[in-house]
Structure formats: structure tokens, C-alpha cells
Design a protein around this motif. Structure first.
Motif, short mmCIF file in Angstrom:
data_model
loop_
_atom_site.label_atom_id
_atom_site.label_comp_id
_atom_site.label_asym_id
_atom_site.label_seq_id
_atom_site.Cartn_x
_atom_site.Cartn_y
_atom_site.Cartn_z
N TYR A 505 47.59 40.14 33.05
CA TYR A 505 46.16 40.41 33.19
C TYR A 505 45.87 41.79 33.77
O TYR A 505 44.83 42.38 33.49
N GLU A 509 42.95 44.09 32.11
CA GLU A 509 41.69 44.18 32.86
C GLU A 509 40.85 45.35 32.37
O GLU A 509 41.35 46.46 32.18
N ASN A 531 41.55 35.12 36.03
CA ASN A 531 41.07 36.50 36.07
C ASN A 531 39.78 36.57 35.28
O ASN A 531 39.77 36.42 34.05
N GLN A 533 37.85 38.93 34.41
CA GLN A 533 37.66 40.01 33.45
C GLN A 533 38.29 39.71 32.10
O GLN A 533 37.83 40.18 31.07
#
Length: 722
Positions: A505, A509, A531, A533
Motif C-alpha cells: 500500500y 498511496e 489503508n 487511500q
């Protein structure tokens, strides 16, 4: 029983993959992660290839010349394929022609010197070659999908026979009945019906030490078996695969190797290193589709007015497999119902394939339409299509497209050609968008290049949208990752440096053309590793079942996620998976005995059918899920649309619903609790409800819609501050 796993492995490089412009071939490596010393050998006529196993490089240390050329890469104590046994082998400095007669060997028997042919090397390592491990044949070898079977397996020893205190192992898929020796009247009964030697039942292991999809049956031969001596085994199972598939791999190189039931392997001593018979000497089993029994009618979802709208009809057996018969005798009439009624007599004039017809309807005005199919001779209703909504010229709403993005093929632990997934999605499942999510650990870097090329070749804007994607499976569960680009960086969860989601991730991102979602059923500790995002949707339904309880839990923890209807189909399909209509939640599918539901489907609100809009839609929760029926749903609260976040003074819930069957129940879920149930008895519903029993605060809502046929739709949530 002790664990019986081969730690010595042979990899034929004829099975490795090349890609234009790259100077290496590669193959997936599996071996139990055994610590200690290992020795690496390569039989090849290439001059001096360099071998990489994951990031570890091995150069030739010694070359043994002779009729067969063996290269010794020395002894190493590095951890290979750690921690889960899977890794990547790359060989530089070898041509496709040279790879055909090349074999890479990894062995823990470091004192052994390999020489001679590959059969000689097998004898040095295992005491017997696969060629001499025997022969097998089975009856029946062709079975109609889903039918019970009584198998008779004939095993014949090789020209050298088997020595004293040998053992023989037979496999069985866990989808089949668990073998038992106690009662001939019960399912799974297995027995020896002929033997040329003394033979004793030595136990059953479920799951197998080498495969969680299989179990193993063991027999002990105290006196061995004479050359070409026979053993005949009978095994009965009421449950078999419900899809067409050919099982013809005799060696369990990987846990998902597609072996036929009762594949024999022999062990010559107490080490219990089992050697399978060769593919040339072994049997295979073919499961085929049954008789034509079902008709499926597919319209598009919600579209703008256009000159022609296609109705697709697909003819299948009872398990939704495409029929193999060239002729089906039923005469079918089609009745179009809606703002413009039409009748089509005898669809045989509209056939495009032996199992498919396409009827064009021209000049349809705005409105809701459904097509019904009738038996021309009896007048019996055979099938009803999904609702089609044609919007008027001034209608500002977005179109609704149908698709599914979680399918597996032979490129990982499934079956079916990779390109076949897209062909089936477009022509059979009648989807607008599709994606494979094959396991990244089970294919190679070169295969990934080919897979991306194939996926890109099927992508046609406004016609059929494909996404590049794969499934990451590591220490924190499974995640599916997709992009609208033509290439996607590959991360493998079973490779130690990228075994944690943080490593994945962090790379993605802030990148707006990438989206990920958890594979429900293998989600792991979702909230700990979430996560915001990157991870933007949740499969609320898949072939693992319904996950609305999980959805409620993580939404209450603060997750902002849309819902999709997923699959995890392992038969080379998305959406149009095999199904047992009477066995949802009970009947197991192909590679996993735990997968017991049919595939779901996702409705997507798009400005246009292309990759960029689809990724935007997934990232911004402009989707909803169903268990397979293409139910049209518009859901909003005080004009805040599905998937959105907003502030309101009054909670005015509205939904326009057009079902594939009678709508029986609408449930309003608020912060994980059902606050309203309304029972309905019609196919087209305008639902209105005002939630007055509420204080100021933050809330989320979604609808669960259930039809008479038990098909369900889940809208993505709406988040409100009051």
C-alpha cells in the motif's frame, strides 16, 4: 502419521515461460520451506546459465560432461521460497529450444551426485523414476458434471516392480466423498477388488500434507509387487465436480495441480517419498456438461436510447455449464414486454453459437423492458430476462453497467484459459466489464507480461472494459488490486519482502488510477491493516457467501467503503460460474470444497464505459452488489446518492427498484441495525421512508433488497451527518 512432503523437487524448463525482449525464462517454484543445506543442479545443453531463485543468484560451480550435461550450482543454506513455500525461478542464458530438454533440481540430499538422464536422476533421488513408477487407467474416464460415480482404478507396476515394504498412495479431491472402508452402503466406500500381492489399508489423510484441496489414501505392500503386477481399487462418491474440466496432471508439483481422482504415487521405503507415475503412463478424467435444461436471458442494465438493443440467450445444463450438444430441440418464442411489445418466433433463426442466440430490438422508446421466453409447443414460461431501462434524451442519470472482477484461471489455482475468462465474460456472461484476479504468487513475471497484454487486447471503450488486476495473499489476508493503466506493479504476498500489506500500500498511496478491496472470506484483521487511500470497496457477497455482518462491523469502526458483488470463481469465469440452484451454500465447487455459492455481480454507475471511469467508480463507491440477478437500484437519502457523504436535516430515503423477480422485502440498515422492513409483492417498486427516530450525529445507511427467488441486492452505503 508423520508429514509426507517431498523436499526434493524437479522442474522441467519446458514448462517455463519466455517473453519477447527478456533474456530469461521463469517458472513458479514450490517446496516446503525446509531450513538447512540444499544443492542445486541443472541438466541442460546451454553453456552456463545463471539461476535466480527469488533474489538469490546461483552461478555454475562445476560441469559434468557426458551423454547428459549436468551443471552443479553448489550447496547453499539460504532460505528458499520462505516462508510459505512458493517462489520464482529465473534462468538466464538459455534459449526456448534448449529449455525443452532442461531440468532444474533442488535437493536436500547434498551428498548425491546427479548424472545420466532425468530418469537416472530420479532414481538417484527417489529410488525409482516416474517412468518406472507404474501405470494407471480408470473407468469411467468421462463423467457428466455433478453426477455420482463409481470409479475402478487399475494400477500396474512398472517393469521392475515394487520392492518389499513399499507403499502406494491414491489422491481424492475434498469436493468428493471422504473415502471410508467400514460400510459398502455408505458414500465414499473404497475397497481393493483385485490384488497381485498382500496389501493393507494404511490410513487416510485429510487434508493431504501436500495439498489442502486433496486428501490421500495409503496402502502398505509388505511383500512389494511383482513387475507389471496389478492392484484394482473401487471408490464410490455421490459428489463430483459440477463443471466441465479435464484432470490430467499426475504429479502434485503444486497444491493446486489438477490431478485426476485416484492418481497413484509409490514410495519404496520408510522415508515415504512418494513418486507419481508419469503423465504418459497415467490416467485422466473428463467431466462434461449435461443435457440442455436452462435458458438465461440477458439485457443491458440502464442505458441511453440507441438504435439497437441486444437480447442474449444462453442455453446451459442444470449447473449453468454451456451445453456441448449441437442440437437442442425446444422451440423458443420471445415476448418483449414494456413500452413497446414485440414477439419473436423461433429463436433458432438467431443463433450465433450452438448455445447462444442474439435478438436485436430496434427503435425502443424510453421505459422499462423485460423479455420472456416460452416453449412454442406447450406455452410454458421458460425464462425471464433482467430488467432493461432505456433513459429518455433529457434523463441526466448515469447508466448502469454490469460486471465482475474476481475470477481465477489456470494461471494460478483455477482452470480454464486466461483469455477464455474475457471471452466468456463478454460473450456468455454478457458483462460490460471484467477482470481476472489470479494469485500473484502462482504465476511468473514473464507470465504476468503476457497476462497484461491479453487483458489489454480485450479492452474496447464503450464496448467491453477490462482491468489489469491480481490477488495479493500474504500475512494479513488477501487483497485484490486493480488499475486503469496498461501495466500494474506486481507484489507477491508469499515473498518475504512483500509479505506485509504495508509494503504494497505504500507503493500505491496517492495513485488515483489504482484501487484495492479485501477478498472477503480471507480478509484477515481488516481494520488493523486498512489503508483508506487504496482500499475502497468490499465484496459484500461472493462465492464464499454473504458478508453483511462483516460489512456492518467495519463500517461501524469507521470504514468508508462501497460494496461489490464478487466471485472468486476458479473455473475461468467471472459472474457466469457453475451453480447448483438447489444447493446454494451446500454444493462445493472445483478447487475449494469451501466455495459453495454461485458468483455475484456488480452494478456500476458510469459516465462512460472505460477504464478510467470504472476505477473512479470503484474508488468513489458508485457501485452496488447482487447475488447474481441484475436488479436495477437507485438509492439516495435527501438527494445524497449511493456512496456519497453529506449533511442533512431530514433523512428522506428513496429507492427505485426494478427486479428480475418479485421483490419480497426491503430492509433499511442504519449503523448495522435493521430499522425498517417493508414487505412488497411486485417487480417494480418506488420505496420511500423517512427516518424520524434519530438524534443529531453521524450515521450510515444501506438497503438490502430480497426477491422471491432469494436473490439479494446490497446498495453501497450513504454516510450522513445530521
Amino acid at each position: 502419521m508423520d508429514k509426507e512432503i517431498r523436499t526434493d523437487r524437479i522442474f522441467p524448463l519446458k514448462d517455463a515461460t519466455f517473453y519477447p525482449g527478456r533474456d530469461f525464462c521463469d517458472i513458479v517454484y514450490f517446496c516446503p520451506p525446509v531450513e538447512g543445506k540444499k544443492r542445486i543442479w541443472l541438466m541442460t545443453y546451454a553453456k552456463g546459465p545463471v539461476v535466480f531463485i527469488d533474489h538469490n543468484m546461483f552461478k555454475p560451480e562445476k560441469i559434468k560432461k557426458g551423454s547428459f550435461r549436468w551443471i552443479d550450482y553448489g550447496i547453499t543454506d539460504v532460505k528458499l521460497a520462505y516462508p510459505r513455500g512458493f517462489g520464482q525461478i529465473k534462468v538466464y542464458g538459455i534459449t526456448p529450444q534448449q529449455s525443452f530438454d532442461s531440468y532444474l533440481v533442488i535437493t536436500t540430499q547434498t551428498s548425491l551426485e546427479l548424472s545420466g538422464s532425468i530418469q537416472d536422476a530420479e532414481c538417484i533421488l527417489f529410488g525409482i523414476s516416474r517412468q518406472n513408477a507404474g501405470y494407471s487407467s480408470i473407468n469411467p474416464s468421462t463423467i457428466e458434471a455433478g453426477n455420482p460415480a463409481r470409479f475402478t482404478l487399475v494400477y500396474k507396476a512398472g517393469e521392475k516392480g515394487l520392492p518389499r515394504e513399499s507403499r502406494i498412495r491414491f489422491n481424492f479431491p475434498r469436493v468428493f466423498a471422504r473415502p471410508q472402508t467400514e460400510s459398502i452402503k455408505k458414500d465414499g466406500y473404497i475397497r481393493i477388488i483385485y490384488n497381485d500381492c498382500r496389501i493393507y489399508f494404511d490410513g487416510i489423510k485429510v487434508p493431504s500434507d501436500e495439498s489442502h484441496r486433496d486428501g490421500d489414501i495409503f496402502y502398505f505392500l509388505p511383500d512389494g509387487l511383482k513387475p507389471f503386477g496389478k492392484i484394482e481399487v473401487e471408490y464410490r462418491t455421490d459428489t463430483t465436480f459440477i463443471l466441465p474440466v479435464v484432470c490430467d496432471v499426475m504429479e502434485r508439483r503444486y497444491w493446486f495441480s489438477n490431478m485426476p481422482v485416484l492418481s497413484p504415487a509409490v514410495s519404496l521405503d520408510n522415508k515415504k517419498i512418494f513418486v507419481s507415475v508419469s503423465e504418459n503412463n497415467g490416467h485422466h478424467i473428463r467431466f462434461i456438461a449435461g443435457k440442455p435444461e436452462r435458458l438465461h436471458l440477458f439485457f443491458p442494465g440502464r442505458i441511453r436510447q440507441k438504435d439497437t438493443v441486444n437480447l442474449i440467450g444462453i442455453i446451459t445444463d442444470k449447473y449453468r455449464n454451456l451445453v456441448e450438444e449441437k442440437n437442442w430441440k425446444m422451440k423458443i418464442n420471445i415476448q418483449l414486454e414494456g413500452n413497446n411489445s414485440k414477439e419473436i418466433k423461433d429463436v433458432s433463426n438467431y443463433l450465433t453459437h450452438r448455445y447462444r442466440f442474439c435478438v436485436d430490438f430496434k427503435g425502443l422508446p424510453a421505459g422499462i423492458y423485460r423479455a420472456k421466453a416460452y416453449d412454442q409447443d406447450t406455452g410454458k414460461l421458460i425464462a425471464v430476462s433482467n430488467p432493461l431501462e432505456i433513459m429518455g434524451k433529457n434523463d441526466k442519470r448515469q447508466e448502469i453497467f454490469w460486471g465482475e472482477i474476481h475470477g481465477h484461471t489456470e494461471m494460478s489455482d483455477g482452470t480454464g484459459k486466461f483469455e477464455g475468462l474475457y471471452t466468456n465474460a463478454r460473450n456468455v456472461g454478457c458483462l460490460d466489464f471484467a477482470a481476472s484476479a489470479d494469485h500473484a504468487c502462482y504465476f511468473t513475471d514473464n507470465q504476468w507480461e503476457w497476462m497484461q497484454d491479453i487483458t489489454n487486447s480485450f479492452n474496447k471503450n464503450r464496448e467491453f472494459c477490462t482491468l489489469i488486476g491480481y490477488e495479493w495473499a500474504g500475512n494479513q489476508g488477501h487483497r485484490n488490486i486493480y488499475t486503469s493503466s496498461r501495466r500494474l506493479k506486481l507484489f507477491r504476498g508469499m515473498y518475504e519482502p512483500t509479505g506485509n500489506l504495508d509494503a504494497v500500500y505504500k507503493e500505491f498511496e496517492g495513485i488515483k488510477n489504482i484501487v484495492a478491496g479485501p477478498h472477503t472470506g480471507h480478509t484477515g484483521d481488516f481494520w488493523r491493516f486498512h489503508n483508506r487511500q487504496v482500499e475502497r470497496f468490499l465484496e459484500i457477497y461472493s462465492m464464499w457467501g454473504h458478508f453483511d455482518k462483516l460489512a456492518n462491523k467495519i463500517l461501524n469502526q469507521g470504514a468508508i467503503l462501497g460494496f461489490t458483488g464478487g466471485g472468486d470463481c476458479h473455473s475461468g469465469n467471472v459472474f457466469f460460474s457453475p451453480e447448483d440452484r438447489n444447493g446454494q451454500g451446500k454444493t462445493a465447487h472445483f478447487t475449494s470444497y469451501q466455495i459453495r455459492y454461485k458468483c455475484g455481480i456488480t452494478g456500476a454507475f458510469l459516465e462512460d464505459l472505460d477504464r478510467e471511469n470504472l476505477i473512479y467508480c470503484l474508488r468513489n463507491r458508485k457501485t452496488y452488489a447482487t447475488t447474481g440477478d441484475r436488479i436495477l437500484v437507485d438509492f439516495s437519502i435527501s438527494q445524497i446518492k449511493m456512496g456519497e457523504i453529506g449533511k442533512v436535516e431530514d433523512v428522506l430515503i428513496k429507492a427505485d427498484i426494478h427486479g428480475c423477480d418479485t421483490i419480497k422485502k426491503i430492509e433499511v440498515i442504519r449503523n448495522g441495525k435493521i430499522i425498517k422492513k417493508e414487505y412488497i409483492d411486485k417487480m417494480d417498486v418506488v420505496f420511500n421512508y423517512e427516518d424520524n427516530d434519530i438524534e443529531k450525529g453521524k450515521y450510515w445507511y444501506y438497503l438490502k433488497i430480497t426477491q422471491k427467488n432469494k436473490e439479494v441486492a446490497y446498495t453501497s452505503p450513504v454516510w450522513l451527518e445530521i
